[in-house]
Design an enzyme around this catalytic site. Structure first.
Site, PDB file in Angstrom:
ATOM      1  CE  LYS A 190      -3.059   2.670   3.020  1.00 19.11           C
ATOM      2  NZ  LYS A 190      -3.804   2.719   4.305  1.00 19.11           N
ATOM      3  CD  GLU A 240      -5.473   9.032  11.030  1.00 21.01           C
ATOM      4  OE1 GLU A 240      -4.717   8.063  11.176  1.00 21.01           O
ATOM      5  OE2 GLU A 240      -5.787   9.489   9.915  1.00 21.01           O
ATOM      6  CD  GLU A 284      -7.222   2.672   2.304  1.00 19.71           C
ATOM      7  OE1 GLU A 284      -6.786   3.814   2.534  1.00 19.71           O
ATOM      8  OE2 GLU A 284      -8.102   2.422   1.459  1.00 19.71           O
ATOM      9  CD  GLU A 418     -10.366   7.935  -0.584  1.00 21.69           C
ATOM     10  OE1 GLU A 418      -9.524   7.937   0.328  1.00 21.69           O
ATOM     11  OE2 GLU A 418     -10.760   6.898  -1.156  1.00 21.69           O
ATOM     12  CE  LYS A 422      -9.549  10.483   2.333  1.00 20.34           C
ATOM     13  NZ  LYS A 422      -8.350   9.613   2.278  1.00 20.34           N
TER      14      LYS A 422
END
Length: 443
Positions: A190, A240, A284, A418, A422
């Protein structure tokens, strides 16, 4: 809102009488006013103060709010600061994405500081704290510089006149295809690729204006602003947490896997259910969980992750989340956790070294503080957020950043969308676009 004059005068007298061994004084200011208005006057106060560097911090749960002003000591790495800290003192700052501490641009190099002064809110109670390592005169001088009467930060009126992406859409597709080729070749599992979007305005827009508007619109987020001077600032509203430590108790999380919000409640729920069952997004998220557990095991006596994902709904996107908690081994400090966790798989990739190699070689811009970590360390506790949904504001240009995790099965066009979602956390705050600017140019 604050009883500044009385608190400042009292604090100055306490400083004058303090013995030589006193390194910190705290003076109550009062309770948070209840006006029914969602606008935060603390940002107004922050914006009015002439002392730099200055940092604003608002915890994700809203319990804590801090303004830190001036610097008594600075560090490229906060580890040496532990020899200086006493009691409740905190070192504030931001660690760059790659941990770099020697970048010629100070706004992209790891930077931590022990402030002269902090305005702190815990729950409803406000207090004013000064650190005295630089001497009584320095502390008194900063207190005397404080602006007690200040205007409200006005709403954003600046109009977008230019938008430039790095990479542009064609370059993004090429970048993602290159990453997928390395993933198929098993060079990495990834990689998180990011885009920088530079927005120009027809008039100056302050960092405080952007942050205040973002705080009103973006709930359940950390809000932060770090400024070296009146021209340059780094700000953001990120969902986060990197980690939180209280004594030996540790909390962190895996926030990875994303989809947009629906056009109706029913549509929103369908999208959320799809996300919770989608193999690519679950994979993920699992990558991030496994990586965090592997990195933290050497520092913990116990460590566990939630068995199932939960859904975090933000204004523009929905994320998959799993909480991770543990008990630290004795004498493990917050800085060791900072080095162990950053950058996580959620912002870099796996294996970390190979993903970082790909990012540093192929991304057409320098991340600096974007996707780094911002927060504080102290003896009793520490907390850092991941500096996502963030931007640099330099004069009349705003540099926005957002990224997407690329794994086997990723589609370049979908990942571009995406990133758009964001990035709209901040970009959507600017509703007016020049009439001759193609709207589709705006992410």
């Amino acid at each position: 809102m604050f009883h500044f004059c009385q608190a400042t005068a009292t604090l100055i007298e306490r400083i004058k009488r303090a013995s030589a061994d006193v390194v910190r004084l705290v003076e109550p200011v009062g309770e948070r006013s209840r006006t029914g208005d969602s606008v935060n006057p603390c940002i107004d106060w922050f914006d009015a103060q002439p002392v730099y560097p200055k940092l604003y911090w608002h915890s994700r749960n809203g319990v804590e709010e801090v303004v830190a002003l001036g610097q008594q000591a600075t560090f490229s790495d906060p580890m040496p600061a532990y020899a200086l800290l006493q009691g409740e003192q905190r070192i504030w700052g931001c660690r760059a994405f790659d941990g770099q501490a020697d970048n010629p641009d100070p706004a992209k190099s790891s930077f931590f500081f022990l402030p002269h002064l902090e305005l702190l809110r815990s729950g409803e109670q406000w207090s004013l704290a000064v650190n005295l390592h630089a001497g009584k005169d320095a502390a008194i001088k900063v207190l005397q510089q404080l602006v007690s009467e200040y205007p409200s930060v006005p709403p954003i009126v600046s109009q977008i006149v230019s938008v430039r992406h790095a990479p542009a859409q064609d370059g993004w597709h090429k970048l993602v295809r290159g990453a997928l080729s390395d993933i198929r070749a098993q060079f990495m599992d990834k990689v998180v690729l990011a885009r920088q979007t530079t927005v120009g305005f027809d008039s100056a827009c302050s960092a405080a204006q952007v942050l205040k508007a973002s705080q009103q619109e973006n709930r359940d987020s950390f809000h932060f602003l770090l400024a070296f001077d009146a021209r340059r600032a780094f700000l953001g509203s990120t969902p986060e947490r990197l980690y939180r430590r209280e004594d030996r108790a540790l909390q962190t999380e895996a926030l990875a896997g994303t989809i947009g919000r629906g056009k109706s409640g029913a549509h929103d729920q369908r999208l959320g259910r799809w996300l919770c069952l989608d193999a690519k997004n679950l994979q993920e998220n699992q990558y991030v969980v496994d990586d965090i557990l592997d990195r933290l095991r050497p520092y913990t006596d116990s460590l566990s992750a939630e068995d199932t994902v939960s859904l975090v709904r933000l204004r523009q996107v929905q994320h998959l989340k799993r909480l991770i908690s543990g008990v630290l081994k004795p004498d493990v400090c917050g800085v060791r956790l900072l080095h162990a966790l950053q950058p996580t798989a959620a912002v870099a990739g796996l294996p970390r070294h190979k993903a970082m190699q790909f990012i540093l070689k192929h991304e057409p811009f320098e991340r600096g503080w974007y996707a780094g970590s911002l927060g504080y360390v102290s003896l009793p506790k520490a907390e850092f957020c991941v500096a996502l949904r963030s931007a640099y504001l330099i004069d009349e240009k705003l540099q926005l950043f957002a990224g997407a995790g690329i794994v086997q099965g990723s589609d370049p066009a979908s990942e571009w969308q995406e990133v758009d979602k964001k990035m709209s956390t901040l970009l959507a705050l600017f509703t007016d676009v020049r009439s001759d600017l193609t709207v589709s140019e705006v992410a």
